[in-house]
Design a protein around this motif. Structure first.
Motif, PDB file in Angstrom:
ATOM      1  N   CYS A  30     -36.493 -86.687 -14.095  1.00  0.00           N
ATOM      2  CA  CYS A  30     -35.957 -86.042 -13.122  1.00  0.00           C
ATOM      3  C   CYS A  30     -35.264 -84.639 -13.968  1.00  0.00           C
ATOM      4  CB  CYS A  30     -34.887 -86.518 -12.321  1.00  0.00           C
ATOM      5  SG  CYS A  30     -33.858 -85.889 -11.021  1.00  0.00           S
ATOM      6  N   VAL A  31     -35.639 -83.534 -13.504  1.00  0.00           N
ATOM      7  CA  VAL A  31     -35.301 -82.325 -14.159  1.00  0.00           C
ATOM      8  C   VAL A  31     -34.132 -81.765 -13.690  1.00  0.00           C
ATOM      9  CG1 VAL A  31     -35.947 -79.794 -14.737  1.00  0.00           C
ATOM     10  CG2 VAL A  31     -37.650 -81.839 -14.752  1.00  0.00           C
ATOM     11  N   ARG A  32     -33.218 -81.490 -14.180  1.00  0.00           N
ATOM     12  CA  ARG A  32     -31.836 -81.194 -14.042  1.00  0.00           C
ATOM     13  C   ARG A  32     -31.525 -79.588 -14.317  1.00  0.00           C
ATOM     14  NH1 ARG A  32     -28.672 -84.807 -17.885  1.00  0.00           N
ATOM     15  NH2 ARG A  32     -30.139 -83.948 -19.083  1.00  0.00           N
ATOM     16  N   GLY A  33     -30.595 -79.025 -13.751  1.00  0.00           N
ATOM     17  CA  GLY A  33     -30.317 -77.713 -14.365  1.00  0.00           C
ATOM     18  C   GLY A  33     -30.093 -77.619 -15.911  1.00  0.00           C
ATOM     19  N   ALA A  34     -29.255 -78.935 -16.226  1.00  0.00           N
ATOM     20  CA  ALA A  34     -29.349 -78.744 -17.812  1.00  0.00           C
ATOM     21  C   ALA A  34     -30.462 -78.969 -18.533  1.00  0.00           C
ATOM     22  CB  ALA A  34     -28.401 -80.001 -18.226  1.00  0.00           C
ATOM     23  N   ASP A  35     -31.427 -79.131 -17.936  1.00  0.00           N
ATOM     24  CA  ASP A  35     -33.019 -79.336 -18.719  1.00  0.00           C
ATOM     25  C   ASP A  35     -33.746 -78.156 -18.482  1.00  0.00           C
ATOM     26  OD1 ASP A  35     -32.588 -82.249 -19.099  1.00  0.00           O
ATOM     27  OD2 ASP A  35     -32.966 -82.429 -17.049  1.00  0.00           O
ATOM     28  N   ILE A  36     -33.241 -77.008 -18.070  1.00  0.00           N
ATOM     29  CA  ILE A  36     -34.017 -75.836 -17.803  1.00  0.00           C
ATOM     30  C   ILE A  36     -34.360 -74.991 -19.266  1.00  0.00           C
ATOM     31  CG2 ILE A  36     -33.998 -73.199 -16.930  1.00  0.00           C
ATOM     32  CD1 ILE A  36     -32.722 -74.807 -14.415  1.00  0.00           C
ATOM     33  N   VAL A  37     -33.075 -74.931 -19.836  1.00  0.00           N
ATOM     34  CA  VAL A  37     -33.194 -74.262 -21.267  1.00  0.00           C
ATOM     35  C   VAL A  37     -34.224 -75.016 -22.216  1.00  0.00           C
ATOM     36  CG1 VAL A  37     -32.030 -73.377 -23.412  1.00  0.00           C
ATOM     37  CG2 VAL A  37     -31.137 -72.643 -21.063  1.00  0.00           C
ATOM     38  N   PRO A  38     -33.932 -76.325 -22.408  1.00  0.00           N
ATOM     39  CA  PRO A  38     -34.610 -77.058 -23.467  1.00  0.00           C
ATOM     40  C   PRO A  38     -36.036 -77.042 -23.028  1.00  0.00           C
ATOM     41  CG  PRO A  38     -32.606 -78.419 -22.867  1.00  0.00           C
ATOM     42  CD  PRO A  38     -32.581 -77.260 -21.936  1.00  0.00           C
ATOM     43  N   ILE A  39     -36.348 -77.286 -21.564  1.00  0.00           N
ATOM     44  CA  ILE A  39     -37.995 -77.168 -21.471  1.00  0.00           C
ATOM     45  C   ILE A  39     -38.420 -76.123 -21.585  1.00  0.00           C
ATOM     46  CG2 ILE A  39     -39.541 -77.340 -19.280  1.00  0.00           C
ATOM     47  CD1 ILE A  39     -37.573 -79.436 -17.887  1.00  0.00           C
ATOM     48  N   THR A  40     -37.913 -74.733 -21.271  1.00  0.00           N
ATOM     49  CA  THR A  40     -38.353 -73.569 -21.628  1.00  0.00           C
ATOM     50  C   THR A  40     -38.523 -73.293 -23.169  1.00  0.00           C
ATOM     51  OG1 THR A  40     -37.275 -72.648 -19.605  1.00  0.00           O
ATOM     52  CG2 THR A  40     -37.726 -71.185 -21.364  1.00  0.00           C
ATOM     53  N   ASP A  88     -48.419 -77.828 -18.262  1.00  0.00           N
ATOM     54  CA  ASP A  88     -49.422 -78.833 -18.482  1.00  0.00           C
ATOM     55  C   ASP A  88     -48.835 -79.730 -19.538  1.00  0.00           C
ATOM     56  OD1 ASP A  88     -51.724 -78.413 -16.634  1.00  0.00           O
ATOM     57  OD2 ASP A  88     -52.212 -76.624 -17.892  1.00  0.00           O
ATOM     58  N   ASP A  89     -48.267 -78.928 -20.524  1.00  0.00           N
ATOM     59  CA  ASP A  89     -47.697 -80.092 -21.645  1.00  0.00           C
ATOM     60  C   ASP A  89     -46.512 -80.890 -21.119  1.00  0.00           C
ATOM     61  OD1 ASP A  89     -49.169 -78.781 -23.542  1.00  0.00           O
ATOM     62  OD2 ASP A  89     -47.742 -77.368 -24.129  1.00  0.00           O
ATOM     63  N   LEU A  90     -45.652 -80.537 -20.353  1.00  0.00           N
ATOM     64  CA  LEU A  90     -44.514 -81.357 -19.474  1.00  0.00           C
ATOM     65  C   LEU A  90     -45.017 -82.452 -18.865  1.00  0.00           C
ATOM     66  CD1 LEU A  90     -41.752 -81.759 -19.076  1.00  0.00           C
ATOM     67  CD2 LEU A  90     -41.735 -80.187 -17.275  1.00  0.00           C
ATOM     68  N   ILE A  91     -46.306 -82.142 -17.997  1.00  0.00           N
ATOM     69  CA  ILE A  91     -46.786 -83.275 -17.302  1.00  0.00           C
ATOM     70  C   ILE A  91     -47.433 -84.136 -18.222  1.00  0.00           C
ATOM     71  CG2 ILE A  91     -48.657 -83.711 -15.580  1.00  0.00           C
ATOM     72  CD1 ILE A  91     -46.162 -82.499 -14.304  1.00  0.00           C
ATOM     73  N   ARG A  92     -48.112 -83.614 -19.238  1.00  0.00           N
ATOM     74  CA  ARG A  92     -48.945 -84.589 -20.217  1.00  0.00           C
ATOM     75  C   ARG A  92     -47.895 -85.687 -20.870  1.00  0.00           C
ATOM     76  NH1 ARG A  92     -52.715 -80.423 -21.241  1.00  0.00           N
ATOM     77  NH2 ARG A  92     -51.360 -79.496 -22.641  1.00  0.00           N
ATOM     78  N   GLU A  93     -46.650 -85.024 -21.217  1.00  0.00           N
ATOM     79  CA  GLU A  93     -45.727 -85.856 -22.101  1.00  0.00           C
ATOM     80  C   GLU A  93     -44.878 -86.851 -21.103  1.00  0.00           C
ATOM     81  OE1 GLU A  93     -42.116 -85.110 -25.148  1.00  0.00           O
ATOM     82  OE2 GLU A  93     -43.896 -83.944 -25.377  1.00  0.00           O
ATOM     83  N   LYS A  94     -44.549 -86.396 -19.898  1.00  0.00           N
ATOM     84  CA  LYS A  94     -43.613 -86.979 -19.260  1.00  0.00           C
ATOM     85  C   LYS A  94     -44.267 -87.681 -17.760  1.00  0.00           C
ATOM     86  CE  LYS A  94     -39.856 -86.607 -21.585  1.00  0.00           C
ATOM     87  NZ  LYS A  94     -39.497 -87.839 -22.298  1.00  0.00           N
ATOM     88  N   GLY A  95     -45.512 -87.225 -17.430  1.00  0.00           N
ATOM     89  CA  GLY A  95     -46.082 -88.005 -16.301  1.00  0.00           C
ATOM     90  C   GLY A  95     -45.485 -87.789 -15.047  1.00  0.00           C
ATOM     91  N   ASN A  96     -44.929 -88.441 -14.432  1.00  0.00           N
ATOM     92  CA  ASN A  96     -44.274 -88.246 -13.249  1.00  0.00           C
ATOM     93  C   ASN A  96     -42.933 -87.453 -13.227  1.00  0.00           C
ATOM     94  OD1 ASN A  96     -46.203 -89.958 -12.025  1.00  0.00           O
ATOM     95  ND2 ASN A  96     -45.036 -91.848 -12.151  1.00  0.00           N
ATOM     96  N   ILE A  97     -42.975 -86.109 -12.526  1.00  0.00           N
ATOM     97  CA  ILE A  97     -41.784 -85.414 -12.745  1.00  0.00           C
ATOM     98  C   ILE A  97     -41.338 -85.170 -11.197  1.00  0.00           C
ATOM     99  CG2 ILE A  97     -41.038 -83.103 -13.455  1.00  0.00           C
ATOM    100  CD1 ILE A  97     -41.702 -84.713 -15.969  1.00  0.00           C
ATOM    101  N   VAL A  98     -40.010 -84.994 -11.083  1.00  0.00           N
ATOM    102  CA  VAL A  98     -39.294 -84.687  -9.908  1.00  0.00           C
ATOM    103  C   VAL A  98     -38.356 -83.690 -10.462  1.00  0.00           C
ATOM    104  CG1 VAL A  98     -40.034 -86.646  -8.472  1.00  0.00           C
ATOM    105  CG2 VAL A  98     -37.726 -86.485  -9.782  1.00  0.00           C
ATOM    106  N   CYS A  99     -37.564 -83.000  -9.493  1.00  0.00           N
ATOM    107  CA  CYS A  99     -36.399 -82.121  -9.670  1.00  0.00           C
ATOM    108  C   CYS A  99     -35.244 -82.768  -9.075  1.00  0.00           C
ATOM    109  CB  CYS A  99     -36.665 -80.714  -9.149  1.00  0.00           C
ATOM    110  SG  CYS A  99     -36.681 -80.605  -7.580  1.00  0.00           S
ATOM    111  N   SER A 100     -34.118 -82.660  -9.711  1.00  0.00           N
ATOM    112  CA  SER A 100     -32.883 -83.120  -8.888  1.00  0.00           C
ATOM    113  C   SER A 100     -32.383 -82.353  -7.735  1.00  0.00           C
ATOM    114  CB  SER A 100     -31.644 -83.124 -10.022  1.00  0.00           C
ATOM    115  OG  SER A 100     -31.093 -81.811  -9.978  1.00  0.00           O
TER     116      SER A 100
END
Length: 431
Positions: A30-40, A88-100
């Motif tokens: 689950c992607v939160r606001g706190a994850d935006i900078v790290p994911i970028t 694509d990298d995020l999907i490959r590494e984490k698979g099932n993704i939703v946002c908070s």
């Protein structure tokens, strides 16, 4: 056109549950606001795993090319509306993704390159446009997303032109990603070197064999509650380094800010996520420095955030001062900064336990002064370790500065490409 005209669909968020149950059996990230900078910055390790119902899996799962928008949060200097691209990298590494549920996701229409929309949105955000579309509920800032999408314009570009702009900007982002990956690998090597030599005590003995594993003499230390090599000692942190507090000049006087004195806050360390710090978001003036009790710290001082949060650690690569959210260490020998950095990082849980306070916990200078630190008895081993670490650190610092330069180049290029002041040469957009 308006941004609202290019959206195909919205995907709402779901925070789910911490543990699986019969109602929420499905694991997702689950992607939160706190994850935006790290994911970028291509760092996916801290995205929390949650458990959701089947309806969320069927209707809220994200795919590569989706855009996640932060709807709630922000700060006085940071608006809501931050965006992150689902790669694509995020999907490959984490698979099932939703946002908070403090975020929402957008899927753009087929005639729009989602990366182009991402860059366009980022350019709008960098110009502080989303401060104009915020309301407050119970003290939390909320983005009035429908109003923003209906008001903010975007010029139609043929998909071919969008792709050329994306090719230029994403080439810089790809280089940034590679640099960060190299830096992360170097950091893993440096940390392993610390753990192997000074936690497991398997530094090379006189025969080049692992000391402890080869039967090296050990003795129990009461303060550390563990065995350490014979001849090594434990002293107080204040005997190893000076410990300095920071402070903040009055923000009511604008003359305190904008000078040439580098002033660091915990946000600078949180945003940069780097072993080194040499610049902050705001500098202060000589007047600002003189008006408060902050301390000037020499290059190679070790900075540690001591509240909100406790435990962000970095090595200064420029003369800096800090706000009151830090306790900073000036090693008695400047070559000890690398060892002190890893010692504090390794013991940060014990340091956090020293924190006291009701509103937020803070570690006091007095408690840090008495904190035990292991000093190395085998000086030749210590010098060898320092030389190895300095070789790694020099490479990391060079990469860190290149990352900063490339980021500045990309951010300056972004508005020029978006408003047509710069165009892409054909060879820059070729595959």
């Amino acid at each position: 056109m308006k941004l609202a005209d290019i959206i195909e669909t919205f995907i709402s968020g779901d925070w789910g549950e911490e543990s699986p149950s019969s109602d929420t059996p499905n694991a997702v990230y689950c992607v939160r606001g706190a994850d935006i900078v790290p994911i970028t910055n291509h760092r996916f390790n801290d995205i929390p795993q949650r458990y959701v119902c089947q309806r969320t899996v069927d209707s809220k799962m994200l795919q590569a090319g989706d855009l996640i928008i932060e709807k709630s949060g922000g700060s006085p200097t940071q608006s809501t509306g931050r965006i992150v691209y689902v790669s694509d990298d995020l999907i490959r590494e984490k698979g099932n993704i939703v946002c908070s549920n403090f975020c929402t996701a957008l899927r753009v229409k087929s005639e729009w390159n989602p990366l182009y929309v991402f860059y366009y949105w980022q350019n709008v955000y960098n110009h502080d446009a989303f401060f104009n579309f915020e309301g407050k509920t119970s003290g939390i800032k909320n983005l009035q997303l429908d109003n923003a999408l209906s008001a903010i314009e975007i010029e139609y570009l043929p998909l071919e032109n969008q792709n050329k702009i994306v090719a230029s900007l994403s080439a810089i982002d790809e280089k940034l990603k590679i640099n960060r990956q190299i830096n992360d690998n170097l950091e893993a090597m440096a940390k392993q070197l610390y753990d192997y030599w000074f936690v497991q005590f398997d530094f090379p003995n006189e025969e080049g064999k692992p000391y402890k594993s080869s039967g090296g003499a050990m003795v129990y230390n009461e303060r550390l509650k563990r065995e350490i090599p014979i001849g090594w000692e434990v002293e107080n942190l204040i005997d190893f380094a000076e410990i300095k507090n920071g402070a903040t000049p009055s923000t009511a006087d604008e003359a305190n800010y904008g000078g040439d004195i580098v002033w660091i806050t915990p946000k600078d360390l949180s945003d940069q996520q780097s072993k080194f710090v040499y610049q902050g978001e705001r500098n202060i003036t000589k007047q600002g420095f003189d008006s408060c009790s902050t301390s000037m710290l020499p290059t190679n001082s070790v900075l540690m955030s001591s509240r909100a949060p406790i435990g962000l650690v970095s090595i200064a690569k420029h003369e800096v001062c800090t706000n009151q959210g830090f306790k900073s260490f000036i090693p008695k020998s400047i070559s000890d900064s690398i060892y002190l950095y890893y010692y504090i990082k390794h013991h940060i849980k014990q340091i956090e336990q020293l924190g006291t306070g009701t509103t937020f916990k803070e570690v006091s200078r007095d408690d840090l002064c008495k904190f035990p630190i292991l000093t190395i008895g085998a000086k030749n081993i210590y010098v060898q370790w320092i030389e190895l670490q300095n070789g790694i650190a020099d490479k990391q610092l060079a990469l860190t500065k290149e990352i900063a330069a490339l980021t500045k180049q990309r951010d300056e290029l972004l508005p020029l490409l978006m408003n047509g002041q710069a165009s892409i040469n054909y060879h820059l957009s070729d595959d």
